[in-house]
Write a protein that holds these residues in place. Structure first.
Motif, PDB file in Angstrom:
ATOM      1  N   HIS A   1      -1.631   6.653  -2.079  1.00 18.57           N
ATOM      2  CA  HIS A   1      -0.688   7.042  -1.033  1.00 18.57           C
ATOM      3  C   HIS A   1      -0.765   8.535  -0.695  1.00 18.57           C
ATOM      4  CE1 HIS A   1       1.292   7.838  -4.883  1.00 18.57           C
ATOM      5  NE2 HIS A   1       1.934   8.811  -4.255  1.00 18.57           N
TER       6      HIS A   1
ATOM      7  N   GLY B   1      -8.633  13.148   3.952  1.00 15.41           N
ATOM      8  CA  GLY B   1      -7.391  12.762   4.608  1.00 15.41           C
ATOM      9  C   GLY B   1      -6.853  13.805   5.567  1.00 15.41           C
ATOM     10  N   THR B   2      -5.830  13.380   6.320  1.00 15.09           N
ATOM     11  CA  THR B   2      -5.209  14.287   7.289  1.00 15.09           C
ATOM     12  C   THR B   2      -4.471  15.431   6.609  1.00 15.09           C
ATOM     13  OG1 THR B   2      -3.290  12.819   7.349  1.00 15.09           O
ATOM     14  CG2 THR B   2      -4.974  12.480   9.030  1.00 15.09           C
TER      15      THR B   2
ATOM     16  N   GLU C   1     -11.960   2.792   3.334  1.00 14.31           N
ATOM     17  CA  GLU C   1     -10.948   1.758   3.149  1.00 14.31           C
ATOM     18  C   GLU C   1     -11.026   1.197   1.737  1.00 14.31           C
ATOM     19  OE1 GLU C   1     -10.876  -0.042   7.737  1.00 14.31           O
ATOM     20  OE2 GLU C   1     -11.404  -1.317   6.033  1.00 14.31           O
TER      21      GLU C   1
ATOM     22  N   GLY D   1      -2.425  11.848   3.057  1.00 10.19           N
ATOM     23  CA  GLY D   1      -2.224  11.343   4.409  1.00 10.19           C
ATOM     24  C   GLY D   1      -2.827   9.978   4.643  1.00 10.19           C
ATOM     25  N   SER D   2      -3.050   9.207   3.577  1.00  8.33           N
ATOM     26  CA  SER D   2      -3.617   7.872   3.752  1.00  8.33           C
ATOM     27  C   SER D   2      -2.591   6.951   4.409  1.00  8.33           C
ATOM     28  CB  SER D   2      -4.057   7.291   2.402  1.00  8.33           C
ATOM     29  OG  SER D   2      -2.933   7.099   1.563  1.00  8.33           O
ATOM     30  N   THR D   3      -3.057   5.880   5.008  1.00 10.40           N
ATOM     31  CA  THR D   3      -2.184   4.903   5.659  1.00 10.40           C
ATOM     32  C   THR D   3      -2.352   3.550   4.981  1.00 10.40           C
ATOM     33  OG1 THR D   3      -3.869   4.310   7.309  1.00 10.40           O
ATOM     34  CG2 THR D   3      -2.334   6.100   7.871  1.00 10.40           C
ATOM     35  N   LEU D   4      -1.304   2.738   5.072  1.00 14.18           N
ATOM     36  CA  LEU D   4      -1.319   1.413   4.456  1.00 14.18           C
ATOM     37  C   LEU D   4      -1.120   0.348   5.526  1.00 14.18           C
ATOM     38  CD1 LEU D   4      -1.156  -0.671   2.127  1.00 14.18           C
ATOM     39  CD2 LEU D   4       1.294  -0.117   1.968  1.00 14.18           C
ATOM     40  N   GLN D   5      -1.972  -0.647   5.516  1.00 16.64           N
ATOM     41  CA  GLN D   5      -1.810  -1.820   6.380  1.00 16.64           C
ATOM     42  C   GLN D   5      -1.625  -3.045   5.494  1.00 16.64           C
ATOM     43  OE1 GLN D   5      -5.188  -2.806   8.822  1.00 16.64           O
ATOM     44  NE2 GLN D   5      -4.195  -4.568   9.753  1.00 16.64           N
TER      45      GLN D   5
ATOM     46  N   TYR E   1      -5.657   0.300   2.217  1.00 15.15           N
ATOM     47  CA  TYR E   1      -5.398   1.743   2.269  1.00 15.15           C
ATOM     48  C   TYR E   1      -6.565   2.398   2.988  1.00 15.15           C
ATOM     49  CZ  TYR E   1      -1.605   1.168  -1.096  1.00 15.15           C
ATOM     50  OH  TYR E   1      -0.438   0.809  -1.717  1.00 15.15           O
ATOM     51  N   ARG E   2      -6.214   3.240   3.963  1.00 12.72           N
ATOM     52  CA  ARG E   2      -7.260   3.908   4.751  1.00 12.72           C
ATOM     53  C   ARG E   2      -7.080   5.417   4.682  1.00 12.72           C
ATOM     54  NH1 ARG E   2      -6.062  -0.478   8.410  1.00 12.72           N
ATOM     55  NH2 ARG E   2      -7.910  -1.818   8.686  1.00 12.72           N
ATOM     56  N   THR E   3      -8.184   6.101   4.560  1.00 19.38           N
ATOM     57  CA  THR E   3      -8.189   7.557   4.650  1.00 19.38           C
ATOM     58  C   THR E   3      -9.527   7.979   5.260  1.00 19.38           C
ATOM     59  OG1 THR E   3      -7.782   9.625   3.442  1.00 19.38           O
ATOM     60  CG2 THR E   3      -9.138   7.957   2.337  1.00 19.38           C
TER      61      THR E   3
END
Length: 299
Positions: free
Chosen positions: A64, A41-42, A106, A67-71, A79-81
């Motif tokens: 979460h 992750g970021t 993902e 730095g993962s993102t949620l769409q 969830y993407r990382t």
């Protein structure tokens, strides 16, 4: 029936977290990456305390975190990382031996019905800065110690010694390649076109120095791998030159590993025992032009 090899990166999407397992031999080259070169992750989350004896490195993080993102889509929560590989810079700033990479990860969870765990096949994606590097291939030429196990620390030689050269190309993310050395030139100055000038490999892969009297210069068989090439050259100096320094420059080239060696792609050594040229791979016919000097120019 043979089992499929374990993937380089495996992902388990669990109810509240994900687990990522990374094979140390990430690129399948036999050269393990360091755990410290991997992060998730970021937020650059580190792996679990690694055991150097294990062949895998493991990350565990809440969905979460790192730095993962949620769409949110009508049907799913996604969830993407990203798994990052950032290799330690080489001790020699002029040589690059590894390129950074990232693996997009993902985890998909349905918004309706039951949630179940499942693995996601990751997709390799290079950093922006290395997109061009996939086309640009990283070449290296090194002097090696007597048993070829490591790079030689000293570049000083006595007449009568043998210089052991190893040429390599990094072909990660590329089709399998076979490396060739078209030409190697020795000069007394950094200008490869200066005089005196001695081409000890010439004609697109003929180790012509092997024809000189009392030399054992030759390509080394077998190759360590298709994208690596080794050759021996007996130490020499320019007659009448009071200096003790030689500059050597070589032209390296690759062809697809599946393509058979030919007069354009060859590595030929001269055998004093038979008085004939012998190829490292392929048939003797591909070396016949080393005698005539009319070898076709490589494309």
């Amino acid at each position: 029936r043979a089992l499929s090899p374990r993937p380089a990166v495996a992902v388990r999407c669990q109810e509240g977290q994900l687990a990522v397992t990374v094979r140390r031999d990430l690129f399948g080259t036999g050269r393990p990456v360091r755990a410290a070169e991997l992060s998730l992750g970021t937020a650059s989350c580190p792996p679990l305390s690694p055991n150097p004896a294990q062949a895998f490195v493991t990350f565990v993080a809440a969905l979460h975190e790192c730095g993962s993102t949620l769409q949110v889509t009508p049907d799913s929560l996604i969830y993407r990382t990203t798994l990052f590989y950032k290799p330690t810079p080489s001790s020699n700033p002029l040589i690059v031996r590894a390129t950074p990479a990232e693996v997009l990860i993902e985890c998909h969870y349905p918004r309706r019905s039951n949630v179940s765990s499942g693995a996601v096949r990751p997709t390799w994606a290079p950093f922006r800065s290395t997109v061009a590097a996939q086309e640009r291939l990283q070449f290296s030429l090194r002097l090696m110690d007597d048993d070829w196990s490591r790079e030689r620390l000293s570049n000083g030689f006595q007449l009568g010694d043998s210089l052991r050269f190893q040429a390599d190309v990094t072909s990660e993310g590329h089709v399998p390649l076979r490396l060739f050395v078209d030409q190697c030139v020795a000069t007394a100055t950094p200008d490869r076109s200066s005089s005196p000038r001695y081409a000890f490999i010439d004609l697109g892969g003929c180790l012509v120095d092997g024809r000189a009297e009392d030399t054992g210069s030759a390509f080394v068989s077998p190759r360590p791998r298709p994208e690596s090439l080794r050759f021996l050259v007996d130490a020499f100096k320019f007659a009448g030159d009071a200096g003790n320094l030689l500059y050597i420059s070589c032209h390296l080239r690759v062809s697809p590993a599946g393509q058979a060696p030919n007069p354009w792609n060859k590595a030929c050594s001269f055998s004093k025992a038979s008085g004939l040229w012998a190829p490292l791979e392929g048939t003797a016919a591909i070396c016949s032009c080393c005698d005539t000097g009319s070898c076709p120019s490589p494309g």
